[in-house]
Design an enzyme around this catalytic site. Structure first.
Site, PDB file in Angstrom:
ATOM      1  N   GLU A 197       0.849  -1.183  -0.017  1.00 30.59           N
ATOM      2  CA  GLU A 197       0.150  -0.044  -0.079  1.00 30.59           C
ATOM      3  C   GLU A 197       0.908   1.182  -0.069  1.00 30.59           C
ATOM      4  O   GLU A 197       0.788   2.068   0.970  1.00 30.59           O
ATOM      5  CB  GLU A 197      -1.114   0.249   1.163  1.00 30.59           C
ATOM      6  CG  GLU A 197      -2.087  -1.104   1.089  1.00 30.59           C
ATOM      7  CD  GLU A 197      -3.127  -1.140   2.154  1.00 30.59           C
ATOM      8  OE1 GLU A 197      -3.153  -0.163   2.964  1.00 30.59           O
ATOM      9  OE2 GLU A 197      -4.130  -1.901   2.106  1.00 30.59           O
ATOM     10  N   GLU A 315      -5.136  -8.438  -0.859  1.00 30.50           N
ATOM     11  CA  GLU A 315      -6.071  -8.221   0.139  1.00 30.50           C
ATOM     12  C   GLU A 315      -7.293  -8.217  -0.052  1.00 30.50           C
ATOM     13  O   GLU A 315      -7.691  -7.375  -1.087  1.00 30.50           O
ATOM     14  CB  GLU A 315      -5.535  -7.101   1.078  1.00 30.50           C
ATOM     15  CG  GLU A 315      -4.208  -7.292   1.924  1.00 30.50           C
ATOM     16  CD  GLU A 315      -3.949  -6.005   2.785  1.00 30.50           C
ATOM     17  OE1 GLU A 315      -4.979  -5.224   3.264  1.00 30.50           O
ATOM     18  OE2 GLU A 315      -2.900  -5.642   3.034  1.00 30.50           O
TER      19      GLU A 315
END
Length: 510
Positions: A197, A315
Site C-alpha cells: 500500500e 487483500e
C-alpha cells in the site's frame, strides 16, 4: 467466449426497470469447447499480519505452551490449514511490513529487540516470531511463503540482504548468518512483495514516485523471484496505468490490488447484528470486485497483451466494526453467513478471470477480519468462510469451464444485484465441479444448467442456515458446516438445482 457472469456481477446496483414477470430466469450454459485456462491454486492464498491475535495468540503460542504445538505453532491450526490446502501465505504485513526490520526477528529470542506496533493497537512487538519461525511454519504447512518487503521505512540493502539470507545456497555474509542461526539450507522463497500500500500506510507515495522506487528495489533483489508491486487501492485505475506504463515488464511479475467489502468506511456496522440493508450494501461492494478486476485487467492488457503480469488480489474480504470489548486496533470480528456469501461470490469472480487473476490472499487467516479460524485459549473454531474455501478447493489447478449465466435479481428497495453467482471447472481426473451461490436474503432460486456433456451422476454439499446472522461460536462451534446437498437433479444433459436463500453449493458431476 464471453462469460455473462462477468457482465451481471459488476458490483453496481441497478434501478428497477422491469416487472418480476419480465425478469430472466436462472440459466447457466457450459462452453466446453472454449480455449482452456487454469484456475491457479494461488488464488486460494491467505494472509498473516502482525496484527491483533493473528500471530501471537493465534498461530503462535510458544513452545512452552500447554496448547499442542510444533515449534510454538498450534497443531490444530496447522491441521485446519492443511485440510484447506492453502497454497501460499503472506507475511509479515500489511501495514506492519513497512515498519518491520527482519534482522530484529532472527537469532536467540531472548536477545531480539522489541518495537512498538504503531499501526495496530500500539502494543509491544517482541519479535519472538520471525523469519525462521514463519518459513519453518510454511514448510510444516506445505505452503509457499509470500514475503512482504519493507520499502516504506527500510532500505534497498535491507531487502537485498533478506533475499540473500533466505535464498542463497553459496557462501556469503547473509548465508553465513543464516547457518549461524541454525538453518543450513536456504528456504528458496519465490514470492516477494516490494512494499505494501505505497499509496497509503506504505509511504503515501505518488504512483510515479513508487514506480521509480520499485524499479530501484527490484534491481537489487537477485535470483529467480516472483516480484509483486504494491498495486491500487480498489478503483484507483490511474495507479495501475502509471505502474504498467513505467515499470518494464521484465522487472514485474505481479501487480497487487486491495479491495474490502465494506458498507461504509466511517460506519462499517456490526459483524453479527446487521440489517438486510447492510447485508445488501456489503454484497454490492463484494460484487464490485468483478468491475475492479475487469477494469484493472483492461489497463494491464494495454501494456501486457500476453498477460505475463499476474493481477494479485492480496487483500480481500469483509471489514466490519470490531467485537464489543475488544481492542479496536486488533480488528477481531465474527464471521457469519454473510461472509460465506462474500467468499463464494469473490472466488467465483477470481475463477472467471483466472487468465489475469493468478494469486490472491484472503485477509486474514486467524482472528483478524474475515478469518477462517478463530481461537480463544485452547479452543478453536472454523468459520463459514473456512467451510466455503474448503468446499471450493476442488477448483485449485483445475481447467476453467467458461459459462454463460442468466440470473434473476436480488432486489432490495429500488436496487438490484444478480442473485446467482457461479463458476465451473474440470480437474485432472476429468471430474467437473460447479460452484453456485444464491445471495438473495429471502428467495430460493431454481437454476437450469445446460452442461453439454453426458454426465451420469451428480453429488455435492451445501452451506446454509436459517439466518444470515448465524455463525459458529465457542459454545456452538459446529452450528454451521457443509452437509450433503439433495437439491440437484440430472436428466438429459440438463442439471436442475434448487438453491435456498443465502446458500453456497458445490456440485460434482461425473
Amino acid at each position: 467466449m464471453k462469460n455473462k457472469f462477468r457482465s451481471v456481477c459488476m458490483g453496481v446496483s441497478l434501478l428497477l426497470t422491469a416487472s418480476p414477470a419480465l425478469q430472466a430466469q436462472n440459466k447457466i450454459t457450459f462452453h466446453t469447447d472454449a480455449p482452456t485456462q487454469t484456475i491457479n491454486r494461488n488464488i486460494y492464498g491467505h494472509f498473516a499480519e502482525h496484527l491483533g491475535n493473528c500471530i501471537y495468540g493465534g498461530f503462535y503460542v510458544g513452545d512452552t505452551s500447554r496448547i499442542p504445538n510444533i515449534k510454538g505453532v498450534r497443531k490444530d491450526i496447522i491441521a485446519a490449514l492443511k485440510a484447506l490446502k492453502i497454497p501460499n501465505l503472506r507475511w509479515p504485513g500489511g501495514c506492519f511490513a513497512d515498519t518491520y526490520h527482519w534482522k530484529d526477528g532472527i537469532g536467540p529470542k531472548e536477545k531480539r529487540p522489541t518495537i512498538v506496533n504503531t499501526w495496530w493497537g500500539g502494543v509491544t512487538e517482541n519479535n519472538s516470531f520471525g523469519t525462521h519461525d514463519f518459513l519453518d511454519m510454511c514448510e510444516e504447512l506445505g505452503t509457499e511463503p509470500y514475503l512482504a518487503g519493507n520499502v516504506g521505512s527500510g532500505t534497498v540493502q535491507e531487502l537485498a540482504d533478506w533475499v540473500q539470507y533466505v535464498n542463497f545456497s553459496g557462501k556469503s555474509p547473509m548465508s553465513d548468518l543464516r547457518q549461524h542461526n541454525g538453518r543450513q539450507q536456504p528456504w528458496k522463497v519465490q514470492y516477494w512483495g516490494v512494499g505494501n500500500e505505497a499509496w497509503g500506510c506504505g509511504g503515501n507515495m505518488r504512483p510515479e514516485y513508487y514506480a521509480d522506487i520499485y524499479r530501484k528495489y527490484a534491481t537489487f533483489m537477485s535470483g529467480n523471484l516472483f516480484k509483486i508491486a504494491s498495486g491500487a487501492n480498489s478503483s484507483d485505475y490511474n495507479w495501475t496505468e502509471v505502474l504498467m506504463k513505467n515499470i518494464p515488464l521484465h522487472m514485474l511479475d505481479g501487480l497487487a490490488l486491495h479491495h474490502y467489502s465494506v458498507i461504509d468506511w466511517n460506519k462499517k456496522g456490526s459483524a453479527v447484528d446487521f440489517s438486510e440493508e447492510q447485508y445488501f450494501r456489503t454484497m454490492r461492494s463484494a460484487c464490485f470486485m468483478d468491475t475492479l478486476v475487469r477494469r484493472h485487467s483492461a489497463i494491464m492488457d494495454k501494456y501486457d497483451p500476453k498477460k505475463k503480469v499476474a493481477l494479485v488480489v492480496d487483500e480481500w474480504g469483509g471489514w466490519y466494526n470490531v467485537e464489543a470489548g475488544t481492542n479496536p486496533g486488533f480488528l477481531f470480528q465474527q464471521n457469519t453467513m454473510r461472509d460465506a456469501m462474500i467468499a463464494g461470490v469473490t472466488l467465483n469472480i477470481f475463477h472467471n478471470h483466472s487468465d489475469r487473476v493468478r494469486m490472491a490472499n484472503l485477509a486474514q487467516t486467524v482472528n483478524v477480519l474475515q478469518a477462517v479460524v478463530l481461537t480463544k485459549g485452547e479452543q478453536l473454531i472454523l468459520t463459514p468462510t473456512y467451510h466455503v474455501m474448503e468446499m471450493y478447493k476442488v477448483h485449485q489447478d483445475a481447467t476453467l469451464i467458461p459459462i454463460d449465466v442468466q440470473s434473476n435479481k436480488y432486489t432490495y428497495k429500488n436496487e438490484q444485484l444478480p442473485a446467482v453467482s457461479a463458476s465451473a471447472s474440470k480437474d485432472k481426473s476429468g471430474v467437473t465441479h460447479i460452484s453456485l451461490v444464491n445471495i438473495d436474503a429471502s428467495k430460493a432460486q431454481e437454476i437450469t444448467v445446460q452442461t453439454g456433456a453426458a454426465y451420469k451422476s451428480v453429488a455435492g454439499r451445501i452451506l446454509s442456515s436459517a439466518k444470515l446472522q448465524d455463525h459458529n461460536s465457542f459454545t456452538q462451534p459446529d452450528k454451521l458446516r457443509p452437509v450433503a446437498f439433495k437439491g440437484a437433479v440430472l436428466k438429459n444433459n440438463t442439471l436442475t438445482v434448487k438453491l435456498p436463500p443465502f446458500s453456497v453449493v458445490v456440485l460434482e458431476l461425473q
